[in-house]
Design a protein around this motif. Sequence first.
Motif, PDB file in Angstrom:
ATOM      1  N   ARG A 131     -28.631  99.050  62.556  1.00  0.00           N
ATOM      2  CA  ARG A 131     -29.201 100.145  61.777  1.00  0.00           C
ATOM      3  C   ARG A 131     -28.694 100.104  60.328  1.00  0.00           C
ATOM      4  N   ASP A 132     -29.612 100.283  59.374  1.00  0.00           N
ATOM      5  CA  ASP A 132     -29.314 100.356  57.934  1.00  0.00           C
ATOM      6  C   ASP A 132     -28.775  99.051  57.352  1.00  0.00           C
ATOM      7  N   SER A 133     -29.000  97.932  58.019  1.00  0.00           N
ATOM      8  CA  SER A 133     -28.504  96.655  57.490  1.00  0.00           C
ATOM      9  C   SER A 133     -29.526  96.024  56.537  1.00  0.00           C
ATOM     10  N   ARG A 134     -29.015  95.142  55.666  1.00  0.00           N
ATOM     11  CA  ARG A 134     -29.849  94.417  54.692  1.00  0.00           C
ATOM     12  C   ARG A 134     -29.420  92.954  54.712  1.00  0.00           C
ATOM     13  N   PHE A 135     -30.361  92.052  54.921  1.00  0.00           N
ATOM     14  CA  PHE A 135     -30.003  90.647  55.076  1.00  0.00           C
ATOM     15  C   PHE A 135     -31.024  89.761  54.393  1.00  0.00           C
ATOM     16  N   TYR A 136     -30.508  88.777  53.646  1.00  0.00           N
ATOM     17  CA  TYR A 136     -31.361  87.796  52.985  1.00  0.00           C
ATOM     18  C   TYR A 136     -30.885  86.403  53.365  1.00  0.00           C
ATOM     19  N   GLN A 137     -31.800  85.604  53.884  1.00  0.00           N
ATOM     20  CA  GLN A 137     -31.462  84.231  54.262  1.00  0.00           C
ATOM     21  C   GLN A 137     -32.457  83.273  53.644  1.00  0.00           C
ATOM     22  N   MET A 165     -25.893  61.777  71.118  1.00  0.00           N
ATOM     23  CA  MET A 165     -26.192  62.995  70.348  1.00  0.00           C
ATOM     24  C   MET A 165     -24.990  63.916  70.277  1.00  0.00           C
ATOM     25  N   ALA A 166     -24.660  64.361  69.064  1.00  0.00           N
ATOM     26  CA  ALA A 166     -23.537  65.277  68.853  1.00  0.00           C
ATOM     27  C   ALA A 166     -24.030  66.717  68.874  1.00  0.00           C
ATOM     28  N   TYR A 167     -23.416  67.521  69.720  1.00  0.00           N
ATOM     29  CA  TYR A 167     -23.694  68.959  69.758  1.00  0.00           C
ATOM     30  C   TYR A 167     -22.603  69.669  68.951  1.00  0.00           C
ATOM     31  N   VAL A 168     -23.032  70.495  67.998  1.00  0.00           N
ATOM     32  CA  VAL A 168     -22.087  71.205  67.137  1.00  0.00           C
ATOM     33  C   VAL A 168     -22.388  72.699  67.207  1.00  0.00           C
ATOM     34  N   TYR A 169     -21.343  73.496  67.418  1.00  0.00           N
ATOM     35  CA  TYR A 169     -21.476  74.945  67.518  1.00  0.00           C
ATOM     36  C   TYR A 169     -20.858  75.602  66.284  1.00  0.00           C
ATOM     37  N   ILE A 170     -21.656  76.400  65.587  1.00  0.00           N
ATOM     38  CA  ILE A 170     -21.157  77.162  64.443  1.00  0.00           C
ATOM     39  C   ILE A 170     -20.590  78.483  64.951  1.00  0.00           C
ATOM     40  N   ILE A 171     -19.365  78.779  64.550  1.00  0.00           N
ATOM     41  CA  ILE A 171     -18.651  79.955  65.052  1.00  0.00           C
ATOM     42  C   ILE A 171     -18.301  80.884  63.897  1.00  0.00           C
ATOM     43  N   SER A 172     -18.413  82.186  64.136  1.00  0.00           N
ATOM     44  CA  SER A 172     -18.003  83.175  63.147  1.00  0.00           C
ATOM     45  C   SER A 172     -16.978  84.110  63.784  1.00  0.00           C
ATOM     46  N   PRO A 173     -15.689  83.897  63.520  1.00  0.00           N
ATOM     47  CA  PRO A 173     -14.654  84.740  64.136  1.00  0.00           C
ATOM     48  C   PRO A 173     -14.777  86.213  63.773  1.00  0.00           C
ATOM     49  N   SER A 174     -15.463  86.536  62.668  1.00  0.00           N
ATOM     50  CA  SER A 174     -15.580  87.940  62.259  1.00  0.00           C
ATOM     51  C   SER A 174     -16.551  88.713  63.135  1.00  0.00           C
ATOM     52  N   GLY A 175     -17.382  88.011  63.889  1.00  0.00           N
ATOM     53  CA  GLY A 175     -18.307  88.687  64.794  1.00  0.00           C
ATOM     54  C   GLY A 175     -19.647  89.017  64.187  1.00  0.00           C
ATOM     55  N   GLY A 176     -19.799  88.876  62.880  1.00  0.00           N
ATOM     56  CA  GLY A 176     -21.084  89.186  62.266  1.00  0.00           C
ATOM     57  C   GLY A 176     -20.997  89.278  60.761  1.00  0.00           C
ATOM     58  N   VAL A 177     -22.136  89.563  60.134  1.00  0.00           N
ATOM     59  CA  VAL A 177     -22.247  89.639  58.683  1.00  0.00           C
ATOM     60  C   VAL A 177     -22.042  91.080  58.231  1.00  0.00           C
ATOM     61  N   LEU A 178     -21.072  91.281  57.337  1.00  0.00           N
ATOM     62  CA  LEU A 178     -20.789  92.608  56.787  1.00  0.00           C
ATOM     63  C   LEU A 178     -21.407  92.735  55.396  1.00  0.00           C
ATOM     64  N   ARG A 219     -24.078  97.400  59.965  1.00  0.00           N
ATOM     65  CA  ARG A 219     -24.583  98.525  59.160  1.00  0.00           C
ATOM     66  C   ARG A 219     -24.011  98.464  57.740  1.00  0.00           C
ATOM     67  N   MET A 220     -24.840  98.787  56.761  1.00  0.00           N
ATOM     68  CA  MET A 220     -24.448  98.689  55.359  1.00  0.00           C
ATOM     69  C   MET A 220     -24.876  99.946  54.605  1.00  0.00           C
ATOM     70  N   ASN A 221     -24.050 100.325  53.613  1.00  0.00           N
ATOM     71  CA  ASN A 221     -24.416 101.487  52.793  1.00  0.00           C
ATOM     72  C   ASN A 221     -24.269 101.237  51.298  1.00  0.00           C
ATOM     73  N   LYS A 222     -23.781 100.034  50.930  1.00  0.00           N
ATOM     74  CA  LYS A 222     -23.557  99.777  49.506  1.00  0.00           C
ATOM     75  C   LYS A 222     -24.182  98.467  49.021  1.00  0.00           C
ATOM     76  N   ASN A 223     -24.298  97.463  49.882  1.00  0.00           N
ATOM     77  CA  ASN A 223     -24.670  96.148  49.408  1.00  0.00           C
ATOM     78  C   ASN A 223     -25.546  95.473  50.459  1.00  0.00           C
ATOM     79  N   PHE A 224     -25.581  94.159  50.452  1.00  0.00           N
ATOM     80  CA  PHE A 224     -26.371  93.402  51.426  1.00  0.00           C
ATOM     81  C   PHE A 224     -25.582  92.160  51.833  1.00  0.00           C
ATOM     82  N   GLY A 225     -26.025  91.499  52.887  1.00  0.00           N
ATOM     83  CA  GLY A 225     -25.441  90.232  53.306  1.00  0.00           C
ATOM     84  C   GLY A 225     -26.441  89.114  53.088  1.00  0.00           C
ATOM     85  N   SER A 226     -25.938  87.911  52.809  1.00  0.00           N
ATOM     86  CA  SER A 226     -26.851  86.788  52.585  1.00  0.00           C
ATOM     87  C   SER A 226     -26.295  85.516  53.206  1.00  0.00           C
ATOM     88  N   GLN A 227     -27.201  84.575  53.443  1.00  0.00           N
ATOM     89  CA  GLN A 227     -26.803  83.279  53.985  1.00  0.00           C
ATOM     90  C   GLN A 227     -27.716  82.199  53.419  1.00  0.00           C
TER      91      GLN A 227
END
Length: 311
Positions: free
Chosen positions: A151-157, A78-91, A120-128
């Motif tokens: 706080r104030d975040s918007r996310f669509y997945q 079994m292969a274990y795979v880790y997804i990494i995000s160097p940015s630290g999160g969704v902007l 936190r967001m004030n203009k748009n949203f993040g999606s995945q």
Amino acid sequence: MSSYNLAYCTPENIPAEILNYDNPLEQLAVGQSGKLGILHLCLEYNPSSHKTSIKHQYYKVPLCIKRALYLEETFPEMAYVYIISPSGGVLQGDRYRIDITLTNSAKSHVTTQSATRIYRMNKNFGSQIINLNVDKDCYLEYIPDQIIPFRDSRFYQVSNIKVHDEATCIYSEMLSPGRVASNESFEYDICYMKVKSVNQDDKLRLLDVAKIEPKAENIRSFGIFNNYEILGSVYILTPKDKINIIQNEILEILSGTKEAIGGCTKLPGENGLLIRLLGSFVYDIRNIIYSIVRIVRKNILNVSFSKMRKI
């Protein structure tokens, strides 16, 4: 690659509740470098090495992976795979897309290196977008860490899960109330998560939507979160002949826990299971999800599951 543009990373038919936040950014515009995260991953079983290996990979930061690891002593293929995000999160304005395909009897466990933070967001949203394709005789566990909406975040997945009738996929989600240590609890604008699954003939297996708008509804009401903090969902797509025994063992686990409440129901056509969980702490929900993975892995692969190690 030039074809991997903004349209490629943007979900189709975005709901109106999310489009309400689709305002132009004053800083780095949607679709610019650093705003599109892309991950393509193809895994297949390699008979010469007797292991599942990465056949193809392509990624574009802020999404990336490292080499596959083989952590399970009882199941070294079994292969274990880790997804990494160097940015630290969704902007705000970020558009992520993850495509994972398993072929030729591949067996894999895919997770994230840490929690997915929605800033936190004030203009748009993040999606995945998450596209999983599990071919015949393959086995996939997609078990990411929790989503933390600030706080104030918007996310669509939106998650599209294509699983062959003779394959198995476990897909899970965990949603926390926010940065509790910073006194942020249910202060995000919206978290909208849609899961759709079909079989190899594109026959619908499930369609599930969780839309949470803490500022627009009473999250603490009965029938939503009540006095709980953490929402967990687990989707099991597996051959019909295994459904009853897996469900019975999961129900036994749920009835014996005091740390959370939950239910396990068969999908239409008895071609899978949906488990919904509510708890007060992430580790309680995570431990139940691991117990569910342990049950499925034992019944499908006849091997054990060790507690996950993060790198």
